[in-house]
Design a protein around this motif. Structure first.
Motif, PDB file in Angstrom:
ATOM      1  N   SER A 141       8.470   6.031  -4.955  1.00 31.08           N
ATOM      2  CA  SER A 141       9.543   5.064  -5.626  1.00 31.08           C
ATOM      3  C   SER A 141       9.184   3.871  -5.899  1.00 31.08           C
ATOM      4  O   SER A 141       8.379   3.437  -4.989  1.00 31.08           O
ATOM      5  CB  SER A 141      10.979   5.229  -4.843  1.00 31.08           C
ATOM      6  N   THR A 142       9.730   2.959  -6.741  1.00 26.74           N
ATOM      7  CA  THR A 142       9.498   1.491  -6.766  1.00 26.74           C
ATOM      8  C   THR A 142       9.779   0.776  -5.617  1.00 26.74           C
ATOM      9  O   THR A 142       9.063  -0.410  -5.499  1.00 26.74           O
ATOM     10  CB  THR A 142       9.995   0.991  -8.105  1.00 26.74           C
ATOM     11  N   ASP A 143      10.815   1.057  -4.808  1.00 30.35           N
ATOM     12  CA  ASP A 143      11.021   0.287  -3.654  1.00 30.35           C
ATOM     13  C   ASP A 143      10.436   0.711  -2.162  1.00 30.35           C
ATOM     14  O   ASP A 143      10.459   0.131  -1.270  1.00 30.35           O
ATOM     15  CB  ASP A 143      12.523   0.274  -3.222  1.00 30.35           C
ATOM     16  N   HIS A 144       9.388   1.536  -2.357  1.00 37.11           N
ATOM     17  CA  HIS A 144       8.501   1.974  -1.629  1.00 37.11           C
ATOM     18  C   HIS A 144       7.942   0.870  -0.864  1.00 37.11           C
ATOM     19  O   HIS A 144       7.184  -0.014  -1.299  1.00 37.11           O
ATOM     20  CB  HIS A 144       7.580   3.236  -1.803  1.00 37.11           C
ATOM     21  N   PHE A 145       7.717   1.044   0.560  1.00 39.19           N
ATOM     22  CA  PHE A 145       6.957  -0.013   1.552  1.00 39.19           C
ATOM     23  C   PHE A 145       5.846  -0.153   1.096  1.00 39.19           C
ATOM     24  O   PHE A 145       4.842   0.725   0.845  1.00 39.19           O
ATOM     25  CB  PHE A 145       7.251   0.229   2.838  1.00 39.19           C
ATOM     26  N   LYS A 146       5.081  -1.424   0.759  1.00 41.45           N
ATOM     27  CA  LYS A 146       3.764  -1.643   0.473  1.00 41.45           C
ATOM     28  C   LYS A 146       3.053  -2.416   1.333  1.00 41.45           C
ATOM     29  O   LYS A 146       1.646  -2.449   1.309  1.00 41.45           O
ATOM     30  CB  LYS A 146       3.778  -2.679  -0.872  1.00 41.45           C
ATOM     31  N   GLY A 147       3.509  -3.021   2.435  1.00 45.21           N
ATOM     32  CA  GLY A 147       2.612  -3.538   3.243  1.00 45.21           C
ATOM     33  C   GLY A 147       2.469  -5.061   3.093  1.00 45.21           C
ATOM     34  O   GLY A 147       2.840  -5.367   1.881  1.00 45.21           O
ATOM     35  N   GLU A 148       1.663  -5.681   3.939  1.00 47.96           N
ATOM     36  CA  GLU A 148       1.501  -6.989   3.829  1.00 47.96           C
ATOM     37  C   GLU A 148       0.361  -7.228   2.891  1.00 47.96           C
ATOM     38  O   GLU A 148      -0.549  -6.505   2.999  1.00 47.96           O
ATOM     39  CB  GLU A 148       1.222  -7.840   5.173  1.00 47.96           C
ATOM     40  N   VAL A 172       5.079   3.356  12.519  1.00 45.38           N
ATOM     41  CA  VAL A 172       3.710   3.644  12.452  1.00 45.38           C
ATOM     42  C   VAL A 172       3.247   3.607  10.930  1.00 45.38           C
ATOM     43  O   VAL A 172       2.396   3.182  10.484  1.00 45.38           O
ATOM     44  CB  VAL A 172       3.216   4.781  13.341  1.00 45.38           C
ATOM     45  N   HIS A 173       4.150   4.547  10.153  1.00 45.23           N
ATOM     46  CA  HIS A 173       3.839   4.579   8.902  1.00 45.23           C
ATOM     47  C   HIS A 173       3.962   3.462   8.040  1.00 45.23           C
ATOM     48  O   HIS A 173       2.992   3.126   7.066  1.00 45.23           O
ATOM     49  CB  HIS A 173       5.009   5.575   8.395  1.00 45.23           C
ATOM     50  N   GLU A 174       4.795   2.648   8.298  1.00 43.41           N
ATOM     51  CA  GLU A 174       4.774   1.309   7.689  1.00 43.41           C
ATOM     52  C   GLU A 174       3.659   0.318   7.975  1.00 43.41           C
ATOM     53  O   GLU A 174       3.137  -0.496   7.137  1.00 43.41           O
ATOM     54  CB  GLU A 174       5.966   0.257   7.880  1.00 43.41           C
TER      55      GLU A 174
END
Length: 122
Positions: A23-30, A66-68
């Protein structure tokens, strides 16, 4: 120095950085816009991952963390891999310049190479 760069390059090549967002709000990381930022994130987030993995058991919340973390680590590794490839090109220019006695080529590319290399390994 060559062994360190070779190891970093191999490590970067072993990591798959393909991220599929559902989805568009999925975590993207730093982000890792610069080598300095990538190295800093790599160190910080590896430490966080190590602390989580040192636990006897991981909860579902820990697995989410961990996933993030992996997103930021993937971003950092992607940038490090790009920069190591550029460093290898710069070092080759130094090498070729040294073979042909081209002092300006050696000096210019050597300075560029060292700037990046010292960011990766102070």
């Amino acid at each position: 120095m060559k062994n360190l760069l070779f190891t970093a390059l191999l490590f970067g090549l072993m990591v798959t950085t393909t991220v599929q967002a559902s989805s568009t709000d999925h975590f993207k990381g730093e982000p890792a816009d610069t080598l300095s930022q990538a190295v800093a994130n790599f160190a910080e987030y590896n430490q966080q991952l190590a602390e989580l993995l040192a636990q006897d058991e991981l909860s579902i919340t820990d697995l989410g963390t961990v996933h993030e973390l992996t997103y930021t680590l993937e971003n950092a590794l992607e940038k490090i891999q790009e920069e190591v490839a550029t460093m290898a090109d710069e070092l080759e220019e130094v090498h070729l310049g040294s073979e042909t006695g081209d002092f300006e080529r050696v000096q210019h590319h050597g300075a560029t190479y060292l700037e990046a290399a010292q960011t990766l390994v102070p």
